[in-house]
Design a protein around this motif. Structure first.
Motif, PDB file in Angstrom:
ATOM      1  N   GLY A 105       0.830  -1.211   0.000  1.00 25.38           N
ATOM      2  CA  GLY A 105       0.000   0.000   0.000  1.00 25.38           C
ATOM      3  C   GLY A 105       0.858   1.250   0.000  1.00 25.38           C
ATOM      4  O   GLY A 105       0.554   2.238  -0.671  1.00 25.38           O
ATOM      5  N   TYR A 106       1.955   1.191   0.730  1.00 23.78           N
ATOM      6  CA  TYR A 106       2.868   2.341   0.806  1.00 23.78           C
ATOM      7  C   TYR A 106       3.458   2.637  -0.570  1.00 23.78           C
ATOM      8  O   TYR A 106       3.466   3.769  -1.039  1.00 23.78           O
ATOM      9  N   GLY A 107       3.944   1.585  -1.230  1.00 21.82           N
ATOM     10  CA  GLY A 107       4.591   1.759  -2.530  1.00 21.82           C
ATOM     11  C   GLY A 107       3.597   2.237  -3.583  1.00 21.82           C
ATOM     12  O   GLY A 107       3.886   3.160  -4.347  1.00 21.82           O
ATOM     13  N   LEU A 108       2.394   1.638  -3.577  1.00 23.64           N
ATOM     14  CA  LEU A 108       1.408   1.997  -4.611  1.00 23.64           C
ATOM     15  C   LEU A 108       0.874   3.419  -4.415  1.00 23.64           C
ATOM     16  O   LEU A 108       0.581   4.106  -5.381  1.00 23.64           O
ATOM     17  N   GLY A 109       0.764   3.815  -3.140  1.00 29.42           N
ATOM     18  CA  GLY A 109       0.196   5.152  -2.893  1.00 29.42           C
ATOM     19  C   GLY A 109       1.267   6.179  -2.567  1.00 29.42           C
ATOM     20  O   GLY A 109       0.982   7.183  -1.900  1.00 29.42           O
ATOM     21  N   PHE A 110       2.493   5.930  -3.033  1.00 35.47           N
ATOM     22  CA  PHE A 110       3.618   6.778  -2.631  1.00 35.47           C
ATOM     23  C   PHE A 110       3.412   8.253  -2.979  1.00 35.47           C
ATOM     24  O   PHE A 110       3.862   9.138  -2.266  1.00 35.47           O
ATOM     25  N   ASP A 111       2.725   8.504  -4.076  1.00 34.68           N
ATOM     26  CA  ASP A 111       2.595   9.889  -4.534  1.00 34.68           C
ATOM     27  C   ASP A 111       1.736  10.739  -3.596  1.00 34.68           C
ATOM     28  O   ASP A 111       1.857  11.964  -3.582  1.00 34.68           O
ATOM     29  N   SER A 112       0.868  10.096  -2.818  1.00 33.74           N
ATOM     30  CA  SER A 112       0.068  10.868  -1.852  1.00 33.74           C
ATOM     31  C   SER A 112       0.743  10.793  -0.483  1.00 33.74           C
ATOM     32  O   SER A 112       0.796   9.731   0.153  1.00 33.74           O
ATOM     33  N   TYR A 113       1.250  11.924  -0.042  1.00 33.53           N
ATOM     34  CA  TYR A 113       1.985  11.952   1.236  1.00 33.53           C
ATOM     35  C   TYR A 113       1.089  11.511   2.397  1.00 33.53           C
ATOM     36  O   TYR A 113       1.478  10.671   3.224  1.00 33.53           O
ATOM     37  N   ALA A 114      -0.150  12.072   2.422  1.00 30.18           N
ATOM     38  CA  ALA A 114      -1.060  11.748   3.533  1.00 30.18           C
ATOM     39  C   ALA A 114      -1.345  10.240   3.559  1.00 30.18           C
ATOM     40  O   ALA A 114      -1.316   9.610   4.621  1.00 30.18           O
ATOM     41  N   TRP A 115      -1.585   9.684   2.389  1.00 28.69           N
ATOM     42  CA  TRP A 115      -1.880   8.241   2.311  1.00 28.69           C
ATOM     43  C   TRP A 115      -0.696   7.414   2.808  1.00 28.69           C
ATOM     44  O   TRP A 115      -0.840   6.539   3.653  1.00 28.69           O
TER      45      TRP A 115
END
Ligand code: GTP
Length: 392
Positions: A105-115
Protein backbone atom coordinates in the motif's frame (compact mmCIF):
# COMPACT_ATOMS: atom_id res chain seq x y z
CA UNK A 1 21.53 20.82 22.80
CA UNK A 2 19.59 20.42 19.60
CA UNK A 3 18.35 17.01 18.60
CA UNK A 4 18.67 16.87 14.85
CA UNK A 5 16.31 14.26 13.37
CA UNK A 6 18.76 13.11 10.69
CA UNK A 7 21.51 12.56 13.30
CA UNK A 8 19.09 10.67 15.54
CA UNK A 9 18.07 8.44 12.65
CA UNK A 10 21.71 7.70 11.77
CA UNK A 11 22.34 6.90 15.43
CA UNK A 12 19.25 4.66 15.50
CA UNK A 13 20.44 2.78 12.42
CA UNK A 14 23.96 2.35 13.83
CA UNK A 15 22.58 1.24 17.17
CA UNK A 16 20.36 -1.42 15.60
CA UNK A 17 23.22 -2.53 13.36
CA UNK A 18 25.44 -2.90 16.43
CA UNK A 19 22.77 -5.09 18.07
CA UNK A 20 22.40 -7.11 14.84
CA UNK A 21 26.15 -7.74 14.77
CA UNK A 22 26.44 -8.38 18.50
CA UNK A 23 23.59 -10.90 18.68
CA UNK A 24 25.25 -13.70 16.70
CA UNK A 25 28.45 -13.15 18.67
CA UNK A 26 26.62 -13.38 22.01
CA UNK A 27 23.94 -15.94 21.16
CA UNK A 28 25.75 -17.91 18.44
CA UNK A 29 24.58 -18.83 14.97
CA UNK A 30 23.45 -22.34 15.83
CA UNK A 31 21.28 -21.51 18.81
CA UNK A 32 17.50 -21.96 19.11
CA UNK A 33 14.88 -21.02 16.51
CA UNK A 34 13.72 -18.14 18.74
CA UNK A 35 17.22 -16.66 18.90
CA UNK A 36 17.61 -16.96 15.13
CA UNK A 37 14.34 -15.06 14.59
CA UNK A 38 15.57 -12.28 16.85
CA UNK A 39 18.83 -12.07 14.94
CA UNK A 40 16.80 -11.86 11.71
CA UNK A 41 14.65 -9.17 13.30
CA UNK A 42 17.67 -7.04 14.25
CA UNK A 43 19.26 -7.39 10.80
CA UNK A 44 15.97 -6.58 9.07
CA UNK A 45 15.40 -3.53 11.28
CA UNK A 46 18.93 -2.26 10.58
CA UNK A 47 18.55 -2.77 6.81
CA UNK A 48 15.20 -1.00 6.96
CA UNK A 49 16.71 2.12 8.50
CA UNK A 50 19.67 1.99 6.12
CA UNK A 51 17.28 1.92 3.14
CA UNK A 52 15.25 4.72 4.71
CA UNK A 53 18.31 6.96 5.08
CA UNK A 54 19.59 6.12 1.61
CA UNK A 55 16.20 6.68 -0.11
CA UNK A 56 16.40 10.47 -0.79
CA UNK A 57 19.83 10.10 -2.36
CA UNK A 58 19.02 7.07 -4.51
CA UNK A 59 15.43 6.32 -5.54
CA UNK A 60 13.01 7.63 -2.96
CA UNK A 61 9.95 5.54 -3.81
CA UNK A 62 11.81 2.24 -4.22
CA UNK A 63 14.09 2.53 -1.18
CA UNK A 64 11.39 3.96 1.09
CA UNK A 65 9.13 1.04 0.16
CA UNK A 66 12.00 -1.38 0.70
CA UNK A 67 12.56 0.23 4.09
CA UNK A 68 8.88 -0.38 5.04
CA UNK A 69 9.21 -4.02 3.97
CA UNK A 70 12.37 -4.55 6.07
CA UNK A 71 11.04 -2.77 9.16
CA UNK A 72 7.74 -4.65 8.91
CA UNK A 73 9.62 -7.94 8.47
CA UNK A 74 11.56 -7.13 11.62
CA UNK A 75 8.31 -7.09 13.66
CA UNK A 76 7.16 -10.23 11.88
CA UNK A 77 10.39 -11.92 13.00
CA UNK A 78 9.79 -10.74 16.59
CA UNK A 79 6.35 -12.35 16.47
CA UNK A 80 7.92 -15.58 15.17
CA UNK A 81 10.50 -15.46 18.01
CA UNK A 82 7.68 -15.14 20.55
CA UNK A 83 5.99 -18.18 18.99
CA UNK A 84 9.24 -20.17 19.04
CA UNK A 85 9.69 -19.46 22.76
CA UNK A 86 6.11 -19.47 23.99
CA UNK A 87 4.33 -21.94 21.69
CA UNK A 88 1.37 -21.18 19.39
CA UNK A 89 0.46 -17.48 19.46
CA UNK A 90 -2.59 -15.56 18.24
CA UNK A 91 -2.48 -13.07 15.33
CA UNK A 92 -0.30 -14.99 12.86
CA UNK A 93 -2.69 -14.46 9.96
CA UNK A 94 -3.00 -10.75 10.68
CA UNK A 95 0.76 -10.46 10.84
CA UNK A 96 1.14 -12.18 7.46
CA UNK A 97 -1.35 -9.80 5.86
CA UNK A 98 0.28 -6.75 7.46
CA UNK A 99 3.69 -7.89 6.24
CA UNK A 100 2.47 -7.89 2.64
CA UNK A 101 -0.03 -5.03 2.64
CA UNK A 102 2.00 -2.42 4.54
CA UNK A 103 4.82 -2.05 1.99
CA UNK A 104 2.46 -2.75 -0.92
CA UNK A 105 0.00 0.00 0.00
CA UNK A 106 2.87 2.34 0.81
CA UNK A 107 4.59 1.76 -2.53
CA UNK A 108 1.41 2.00 -4.61
CA UNK A 109 0.20 5.15 -2.89
CA UNK A 110 3.62 6.78 -2.63
CA UNK A 111 2.59 9.89 -4.53
CA UNK A 112 0.07 10.87 -1.85
CA UNK A 113 1.98 11.95 1.24
CA UNK A 114 -1.06 11.75 3.53
CA UNK A 115 -1.88 8.24 2.31
CA UNK A 116 1.62 6.80 2.58
CA UNK A 117 2.35 8.25 6.02
CA UNK A 118 -1.05 7.18 7.36
CA UNK A 119 -0.96 3.73 5.78
CA UNK A 120 2.59 2.82 6.72
CA UNK A 121 2.36 4.04 10.31
CA UNK A 122 -0.95 2.29 10.95
CA UNK A 123 0.45 -0.88 9.34
CA UNK A 124 3.61 -0.85 11.44
CA UNK A 125 1.68 0.01 14.62
CA UNK A 126 -0.60 -2.96 13.94
CA UNK A 127 2.44 -5.22 13.65
CA UNK A 128 3.85 -3.91 16.95
CA UNK A 129 0.46 -4.47 18.58
CA UNK A 130 0.44 -8.04 17.25
CA UNK A 131 3.85 -8.70 18.83
CA UNK A 132 2.46 -7.28 22.11
CA UNK A 133 -0.57 -9.57 21.78
CA UNK A 134 1.70 -12.56 21.16
CA UNK A 135 3.55 -11.74 24.39
CA UNK A 136 0.52 -11.08 26.58
CA UNK A 137 -1.98 -13.66 25.35
CA UNK A 138 -3.27 -16.07 26.63
CA UNK A 139 -3.72 -13.99 29.75
CA UNK A 140 -3.55 -17.09 31.99
CA UNK A 141 0.18 -17.49 31.26
CA UNK A 142 2.51 -15.90 33.74
CA UNK A 143 4.26 -12.90 32.15
CA UNK A 144 7.98 -13.23 32.79
CA UNK A 145 9.89 -9.92 33.23
CA UNK A 146 11.39 -10.08 29.74
CA UNK A 147 7.91 -10.26 28.27
CA UNK A 148 6.87 -7.15 30.19
CA UNK A 149 9.96 -5.32 28.99
CA UNK A 150 9.29 -6.07 25.30
CA UNK A 151 5.55 -5.49 25.74
CA UNK A 152 5.96 -2.02 27.30
CA UNK A 153 8.68 -0.98 24.81
CA UNK A 154 6.65 -2.02 21.77
CA UNK A 155 3.39 -0.63 23.14
CA UNK A 156 5.09 2.77 23.62
CA UNK A 157 6.51 2.59 20.11
CA UNK A 158 3.10 1.65 18.70
CA UNK A 159 1.51 4.69 20.39
CA UNK A 160 4.07 7.09 18.90
CA UNK A 161 3.69 5.40 15.51
CA UNK A 162 -0.10 5.76 15.59
CA UNK A 163 0.38 9.44 16.55
CA UNK A 164 2.54 9.95 13.48
CA UNK A 165 0.02 8.15 11.30
CA UNK A 166 -2.86 10.34 12.54
CA UNK A 167 -0.90 13.55 12.05
CA UNK A 168 0.38 12.56 8.61
CA UNK A 169 -2.96 11.30 7.32
CA UNK A 170 -5.37 13.87 8.76
CA UNK A 171 -3.32 16.94 9.73
CA UNK A 172 -0.80 16.87 6.95
CA UNK A 173 -0.02 20.58 7.13
CA UNK A 174 1.15 20.11 10.77
CA UNK A 175 3.38 17.22 9.82
CA UNK A 176 5.00 18.07 6.52
CA UNK A 177 7.88 15.63 6.28
CA UNK A 178 9.28 12.67 8.17
CA UNK A 179 12.76 14.18 8.40
CA UNK A 180 11.49 17.68 9.31
CA UNK A 181 12.54 18.95 12.76
CA UNK A 182 9.02 18.40 14.09
CA UNK A 183 8.93 17.54 17.83
CA UNK A 184 7.05 14.35 16.99
CA UNK A 185 9.83 13.30 14.63
CA UNK A 186 12.43 13.93 17.32
CA UNK A 187 10.33 12.03 19.86
CA UNK A 188 9.75 9.21 17.36
CA UNK A 189 13.45 8.82 16.57
CA UNK A 190 14.31 8.78 20.29
CA UNK A 191 11.49 6.42 21.28
CA UNK A 192 12.34 4.17 18.34
CA UNK A 193 15.93 3.89 19.47
CA UNK A 194 15.16 3.28 23.13
CA UNK A 195 12.29 0.87 22.50
CA UNK A 196 14.05 -1.19 19.86
CA UNK A 197 17.12 -1.64 22.02
CA UNK A 198 14.94 -2.51 25.04
CA UNK A 199 12.90 -5.05 23.08
CA UNK A 200 16.06 -6.68 21.68
CA UNK A 201 17.40 -6.79 25.23
CA UNK A 202 14.15 -8.40 26.40
CA UNK A 203 14.42 -11.04 23.70
CA UNK A 204 18.03 -11.71 24.67
CA UNK A 205 16.90 -12.38 28.23
CA UNK A 206 14.32 -14.77 26.75
CA UNK A 207 17.07 -16.58 24.92
CA UNK A 208 19.14 -16.73 28.11
CA UNK A 209 16.19 -18.16 30.04
CA UNK A 210 15.63 -20.73 27.34
CA UNK A 211 19.30 -21.77 27.34
CA UNK A 212 19.15 -21.98 31.13
CA UNK A 213 16.03 -24.17 31.02
CA UNK A 214 17.60 -26.46 28.41
CA UNK A 215 20.72 -26.80 30.57
CA UNK A 216 18.66 -27.63 33.65
CA UNK A 217 16.65 -30.19 31.66
CA UNK A 218 19.91 -31.73 30.49
CA UNK A 219 21.29 -31.86 34.02
CA UNK A 220 18.10 -33.38 35.45
CA UNK A 221 17.21 -36.03 32.91
CA UNK A 222 18.64 -39.30 31.77
CA UNK A 223 19.87 -38.89 28.20
CA UNK A 224 18.51 -42.19 26.89
CA UNK A 225 15.02 -42.31 28.36
CA UNK A 226 14.21 -38.70 29.25
CA UNK A 227 13.21 -39.77 32.78
CA UNK A 228 14.67 -38.03 35.82
CA UNK A 229 18.21 -39.08 36.62
CA UNK A 230 19.06 -40.27 40.11
CA UNK A 231 20.41 -36.92 41.30
CA UNK A 232 17.33 -34.95 40.25
CA UNK A 233 15.04 -37.70 41.57
CA UNK A 234 16.73 -37.56 44.96
CA UNK A 235 16.20 -33.81 45.21
CA UNK A 236 12.54 -33.96 44.13
CA UNK A 237 11.63 -37.01 46.16
CA UNK A 238 13.03 -35.40 49.32
CA UNK A 239 10.58 -32.53 48.76
CA UNK A 240 7.74 -34.98 48.10
CA UNK A 241 8.55 -37.01 51.21
CA UNK A 242 8.75 -33.88 53.36
CA UNK A 243 5.28 -32.92 52.16
CA UNK A 244 3.97 -36.42 52.87
CA UNK A 245 5.41 -36.26 56.40
CA UNK A 246 3.82 -32.87 57.01
CA UNK A 247 0.35 -34.08 55.99
CA UNK A 248 0.79 -37.70 57.16
CA UNK A 249 0.08 -38.77 53.57
CA UNK A 250 0.75 -42.33 52.45
CA UNK A 251 2.94 -43.06 49.43
CA UNK A 252 4.73 -45.87 47.64
CA UNK A 253 8.15 -46.39 46.10
CA UNK A 254 8.52 -49.12 43.47
CA UNK A 255 11.88 -50.33 42.21
CA UNK A 256 11.62 -52.20 38.89
CA UNK A 257 14.26 -54.23 37.10
CA UNK A 258 13.76 -55.63 33.57
CA UNK A 259 14.21 -59.41 33.54
CA UNK A 260 16.98 -61.01 31.52
CA UNK A 261 17.85 -57.76 29.85
CA UNK A 262 21.37 -58.94 29.14
CA UNK A 263 19.85 -61.51 26.77
CA UNK A 264 18.03 -58.76 24.88
CA UNK A 265 21.36 -57.03 24.25
CA UNK A 266 23.18 -60.27 23.46
CA UNK A 267 20.55 -61.59 21.04
CA UNK A 268 19.33 -58.43 19.35
CA UNK A 269 22.11 -55.91 19.79
CA UNK A 270 22.71 -52.90 21.98
CA UNK A 271 20.73 -50.53 19.72
CA UNK A 272 17.56 -52.57 20.14
CA UNK A 273 18.33 -52.82 23.86
CA UNK A 274 18.36 -49.00 23.98
CA UNK A 275 15.07 -48.85 22.11
CA UNK A 276 13.53 -51.29 24.60
CA UNK A 277 14.69 -49.11 27.50
CA UNK A 278 13.19 -46.03 25.84
CA UNK A 279 9.85 -47.78 25.27
CA UNK A 280 9.81 -49.14 28.81
CA UNK A 281 10.38 -45.61 30.15
CA UNK A 282 7.62 -44.21 27.93
CA UNK A 283 5.13 -46.78 29.20
CA UNK A 284 6.22 -46.10 32.77
CA UNK A 285 5.77 -42.37 32.39
CA UNK A 286 2.38 -42.64 30.73
CA UNK A 287 1.05 -44.76 33.61
CA UNK A 288 1.80 -42.14 36.24
CA UNK A 289 -0.33 -39.34 37.63
CA UNK A 290 0.73 -35.72 37.85
CA UNK A 291 2.99 -35.31 40.88
CA UNK A 292 4.40 -38.86 40.75
CA UNK A 293 8.09 -39.23 39.94
CA UNK A 294 9.82 -41.69 37.60
CA UNK A 295 13.56 -42.22 37.60
CA UNK A 296 16.04 -44.27 35.65
CA UNK A 297 17.81 -45.75 38.63
CA UNK A 298 20.62 -47.11 36.47
CA UNK A 299 21.09 -49.63 33.63
CA UNK A 300 17.82 -51.55 33.23
CA UNK A 301 16.54 -50.51 36.65
CA UNK A 302 13.79 -47.90 37.16
CA UNK A 303 11.99 -46.37 40.12
CA UNK A 304 8.65 -44.69 40.67
CA UNK A 305 7.52 -42.69 43.65
CA UNK A 306 3.75 -42.46 43.95
CA UNK A 307 2.45 -39.53 45.97
CA UNK A 308 -0.65 -39.93 48.15
CA UNK A 309 -1.08 -43.58 47.18
CA UNK A 310 -1.70 -46.76 49.18
CA UNK A 311 0.05 -50.07 48.43
CA UNK A 312 -3.19 -51.50 47.01
CA UNK A 313 -3.32 -48.74 44.39
CA UNK A 314 0.36 -49.38 43.63
CA UNK A 315 -0.38 -53.07 43.08
CA UNK A 316 -3.12 -52.21 40.60
CA UNK A 317 -0.79 -49.82 38.80
CA UNK A 318 1.85 -52.55 38.71
CA UNK A 319 -0.60 -54.96 37.03
CA UNK A 320 -1.59 -52.38 34.43
CA UNK A 321 2.05 -51.56 33.81
CA UNK A 322 3.04 -55.20 33.33
CA UNK A 323 0.30 -55.67 30.70
CA UNK A 324 1.22 -52.40 28.97
CA UNK A 325 4.92 -53.33 28.83
CA UNK A 326 4.11 -56.72 27.32
CA UNK A 327 1.98 -55.04 24.67
CA UNK A 328 4.40 -52.22 23.93
CA UNK A 329 7.62 -54.25 23.64
CA UNK A 330 7.69 -57.00 21.03
CA UNK A 331 11.13 -58.48 20.52
CA UNK A 332 12.06 -59.85 17.06
CA UNK A 333 11.90 -63.48 18.21
CA UNK A 334 8.35 -62.95 19.45
CA UNK A 335 9.44 -62.97 23.13
CA UNK A 336 7.82 -60.39 25.35
CA UNK A 337 9.42 -58.37 28.09
CA UNK A 338 8.73 -58.61 31.78
CA UNK A 339 10.17 -57.19 34.96
CA UNK A 340 10.51 -57.82 38.66
CA UNK A 341 9.72 -55.19 41.26
CA UNK A 342 9.89 -54.39 44.94
CA UNK A 343 7.07 -52.28 46.40
CA UNK A 344 7.72 -50.26 49.55
CA UNK A 345 4.82 -48.35 51.06
CA UNK A 346 5.20 -45.56 53.60
CA UNK A 347 3.00 -43.50 55.83
CA UNK A 348 5.21 -41.12 57.68
CA UNK A 349 8.76 -40.70 58.90
CA UNK A 350 10.04 -42.40 55.76
CA UNK A 351 13.38 -41.43 54.30
CA UNK A 352 14.39 -42.10 50.75
CA UNK A 353 17.26 -44.32 51.90
CA UNK A 354 14.86 -46.46 53.91
CA UNK A 355 12.41 -46.78 51.02
CA UNK A 356 15.13 -47.72 48.55
CA UNK A 357 16.61 -50.27 50.95
CA UNK A 358 13.25 -51.94 51.56
CA UNK A 359 12.19 -51.88 47.90
CA UNK A 360 15.59 -53.27 46.87
CA UNK A 361 15.26 -56.17 49.33
CA UNK A 362 11.79 -56.97 47.97
CA UNK A 363 13.08 -56.76 44.40
CA UNK A 364 15.88 -59.18 45.30
CA UNK A 365 13.31 -61.63 46.67
CA UNK A 366 11.19 -61.26 43.49
CA UNK A 367 14.20 -62.12 41.33
CA UNK A 368 15.11 -65.05 43.54
CA UNK A 369 11.51 -66.33 43.44
CA UNK A 370 11.63 -66.70 39.64
CA UNK A 371 11.25 -63.09 38.32
CA UNK A 372 8.20 -61.63 36.48
CA UNK A 373 6.55 -60.63 39.74
CA UNK A 374 6.30 -57.77 42.20
CA UNK A 375 6.70 -58.34 45.93
CA UNK A 376 5.83 -56.10 48.78
CA UNK A 377 8.60 -54.92 51.11
CA UNK A 378 8.62 -55.55 54.83
CA UNK A 379 6.87 -52.75 56.69
CA UNK A 380 8.89 -49.80 57.86
CA UNK A 381 10.51 -50.36 61.25
CA UNK A 382 11.73 -47.28 63.05
CA UNK A 383 15.35 -47.41 64.20
CA UNK A 384 15.87 -48.57 67.79
CA UNK A 385 17.95 -46.74 70.36
CA UNK A 386 21.04 -48.55 69.05
CA UNK A 387 20.35 -47.15 65.60
CA UNK A 388 19.31 -50.46 64.05
CA UNK A 389 15.80 -51.19 62.79
CA UNK A 390 13.77 -53.12 65.37
CA UNK A 391 12.83 -56.67 64.39
CA UNK A 392 9.61 -56.75 62.30
N1 GTP B 1 21.30 -51.44 25.61
C1 GTP B 1 21.61 -51.03 26.83
N2 GTP B 1 21.95 -51.97 27.76
C2 GTP B 1 22.24 -51.56 29.00
C3 GTP B 1 22.22 -50.20 29.36
N3 GTP B 1 22.54 -50.12 30.68
C4 GTP B 1 22.78 -51.38 31.11
N4 GTP B 1 22.59 -52.27 30.10
C5 GTP B 1 22.73 -53.72 30.10
O1 GTP B 1 21.79 -54.32 30.96
C6 GTP B 1 22.28 -55.63 31.26
C7 GTP B 1 21.98 -55.95 32.70
O2 GTP B 1 22.35 -57.27 32.90
P1 GTP B 1 22.16 -58.01 34.27
O3 GTP B 1 22.50 -57.08 35.40
O4 GTP B 1 22.88 -59.30 34.17
O5 GTP B 1 20.61 -58.22 34.39
P2 GTP B 1 19.59 -59.09 33.55
O6 GTP B 1 20.19 -59.72 32.36
O7 GTP B 1 18.41 -58.21 33.31
O8 GTP B 1 19.22 -60.21 34.55
P3 GTP B 1 18.22 -60.12 35.79
O9 GTP B 1 18.14 -58.71 36.23
O10 GTP B 1 18.83 -61.01 36.81
O11 GTP B 1 16.91 -60.63 35.30
C8 GTP B 1 23.77 -55.63 30.95
O12 GTP B 1 23.98 -56.44 29.80
C9 GTP B 1 24.08 -54.18 30.60
O13 GTP B 1 25.05 -54.06 29.58
C10 GTP B 1 21.87 -49.24 28.37
O14 GTP B 1 21.82 -48.03 28.59
N5 GTP B 1 21.58 -49.70 27.12
Amino acid sequence: MSLDVQTLLVSLMLCVFAVALALPAVVGWRSSAGARWIQASAVSQALGWLAFLAAPRLHDQFFSTLSMAFIGASFGAMWAAARAWLGPRPGGRWMAWALVLTPLGYGLGFDSYAWRVGWSNFGLALQMALVCLALAWPAAERMRPWRWLVFVALAALACVTVGRGVLGAFFTELYPYYRAPHPLNVAAALVNQICLVLSMLGFMVAWHEEADRALRRLADTDGLTGLLNRRAFTVRSEALLAQARRHADPGVFILLDIDHFKQVNDRHGHALGDEVLRTFAKVLKSSLRRGDLAVRWGGEEFGILLARAEVDAARRLDQRLRTAVKQAVRLPGGESLDYSAGIAGFREAATLDDLVRRADQALYRAKAAGRARSLEAAPFSPPTAEGRPSPA
